[in-house]
Design a protein around this motif. Structure first.
Motif, short mmCIF file in Angstrom:
data_model
loop_
_atom_site.label_atom_id
_atom_site.label_comp_id
_atom_site.label_asym_id
_atom_site.label_seq_id
_atom_site.Cartn_x
_atom_site.Cartn_y
_atom_site.Cartn_z
N ILE A 14 0.86 -1.17 0.00
CA ILE A 14 0.00 0.00 0.00
C ILE A 14 0.90 1.23 0.00
CG2 ILE A 14 -1.70 1.30 1.33
CD1 ILE A 14 -2.58 -1.42 2.52
N TYR A 15 0.62 2.16 -0.91
CA TYR A 15 1.42 3.37 -1.02
C TYR A 15 0.54 4.60 -0.80
CZ TYR A 15 4.66 0.15 -3.21
OH TYR A 15 5.48 -0.92 -3.46
N GLU A 16 1.14 5.60 -0.17
CA GLU A 16 0.45 6.87 0.04
C GLU A 16 1.39 8.00 -0.32
OE1 GLU A 16 -1.61 7.39 3.84
OE2 GLU A 16 -1.15 5.28 4.22
N LYS A 17 0.83 9.04 -0.90
CA LYS A 17 1.61 10.25 -1.14
C LYS A 17 1.37 11.18 0.04
CE LYS A 17 2.79 13.58 -4.66
NZ LYS A 17 2.54 14.02 -6.05
N LEU A 18 2.43 11.62 0.66
CA LEU A 18 2.33 12.48 1.83
C LEU A 18 2.20 13.95 1.43
CD1 LEU A 18 5.06 10.74 4.03
CD2 LEU A 18 2.59 10.33 4.00
N PHE A 23 6.63 9.73 -0.74
CA PHE A 23 5.77 8.54 -0.71
C PHE A 23 6.17 7.64 0.45
CE2 PHE A 23 5.38 10.06 -4.96
CZ PHE A 23 4.07 9.76 -5.32
N VAL A 24 5.18 6.97 1.01
CA VAL A 24 5.41 5.95 2.02
C VAL A 24 4.74 4.67 1.53
CG1 VAL A 24 3.40 6.57 3.43
CG2 VAL A 24 5.31 5.37 4.48
N GLY A 25 5.41 3.56 1.71
CA GLY A 25 4.85 2.27 1.32
C GLY A 25 4.98 1.30 2.47
N ARG A 26 4.01 0.40 2.57
CA ARG A 26 4.06 -0.62 3.61
C ARG A 26 3.40 -1.89 3.09
NH1 ARG A 26 -0.84 -0.90 6.47
NH2 ARG A 26 -2.28 0.72 5.85
N ILE A 27 3.75 -2.99 3.74
CA ILE A 27 3.15 -4.28 3.40
C ILE A 27 2.48 -4.79 4.66
CG2 ILE A 27 3.58 -6.62 2.55
CD1 ILE A 27 6.09 -5.51 1.15
N PRO A 28 1.16 -4.69 4.74
CA PRO A 28 0.45 -5.05 5.97
C PRO A 28 0.71 -6.47 6.48
CG PRO A 28 -1.01 -3.84 4.51
CD PRO A 28 0.25 -4.14 3.74
N VAL A 29 0.94 -7.42 5.59
CA VAL A 29 1.16 -8.80 6.02
C VAL A 29 2.57 -9.04 6.53
CG1 VAL A 29 -0.64 -9.76 4.51
CG2 VAL A 29 1.71 -9.60 3.68
N CYS A 30 3.42 -8.02 6.45
CA CYS A 30 4.81 -8.10 6.91
C CYS A 30 5.05 -6.95 7.89
CB CYS A 30 5.77 -8.01 5.74
SG CYS A 30 5.51 -9.26 4.47
N PRO A 31 4.73 -7.16 9.16
CA PRO A 31 4.85 -6.09 10.15
C PRO A 31 6.24 -5.46 10.18
CG PRO A 31 3.82 -8.04 11.11
CD PRO A 31 4.32 -8.43 9.75
N GLY A 32 6.24 -4.13 10.13
CA GLY A 32 7.50 -3.40 10.19
C GLY A 32 8.13 -3.11 8.85
N VAL A 33 7.60 -3.68 7.78
CA VAL A 33 8.17 -3.45 6.45
C VAL A 33 7.53 -2.17 5.89
CG1 VAL A 33 8.48 -4.36 4.12
CG2 VAL A 33 8.60 -5.89 6.09
N THR A 34 8.28 -1.08 6.02
CA THR A 34 7.82 0.25 5.62
C THR A 34 8.97 1.00 4.97
OG1 THR A 34 6.32 0.29 7.51
CG2 THR A 34 6.78 2.39 6.47
N ALA A 35 8.67 1.79 3.95
CA ALA A 35 9.71 2.57 3.28
C ALA A 35 9.17 3.95 2.92
CB ALA A 35 10.15 1.85 2.00
N THR A 36 10.06 4.91 2.83
CA THR A 36 9.72 6.24 2.36
C THR A 36 10.73 6.67 1.31
OG1 THR A 36 11.00 7.29 4.11
CG2 THR A 36 8.66 6.96 4.54
N ALA A 37 10.27 7.49 0.35
CA ALA A 37 11.16 7.97 -0.70
C ALA A 37 10.52 9.16 -1.40
CB ALA A 37 11.47 6.86 -1.71
#
Length: 64
Positions: A14-18, A23-37
Motif C-alpha cells: 500500500i502506497y500513500e503520497k504524503l 511517498f510511504v509504502g508498507r506491506i500489511p502482512v509483513c509487520p514493520g516493512v515500511t519505506a519512504t522515498a
C-alpha cells in the motif's frame, strides 16, 4: 519459493503520497516493512529491499 513470496507481498503493498510530496509504502502482512522515498518508483524499490532484509532475518531466526 522465496521469490514468489516477495512478488506476492509486493502486490499487497500500500502506497500513500504524503503532504510534502514524498511517498510511504508498507506491506500489511509483513509487520514493520515500511519505506519512504521522494518518488513512487524509489519507494517501491526501497520497500522491496527492506522486505528482502526482513525475510532474511525471519529465515535466520526460524520464524514462520
Amino acid at each position: 519459493m522465496i521469490l514468489e513470496y516477495v512478488e506476492e507481498a509486493m502486490e499487497r503493498a500500500i502506497y500513500e503520497k504524503l503532504k510534502d510530496g514524498t511517498f510511504v509504502g508498507r506491506i500489511p502482512v509483513c509487520p514493520g516493512v515500511t519505506a519512504t522515498a521522494k518518488t513512487l518508483a524509489q519507494c517501491q524499490k526501497e520497500l522491496q529491499d527492506i522486505l528482502d532484509g526482513w525475510l532474511i532475518v525471519k529465515l535466520r531466526h526460524g520464524d514462520k
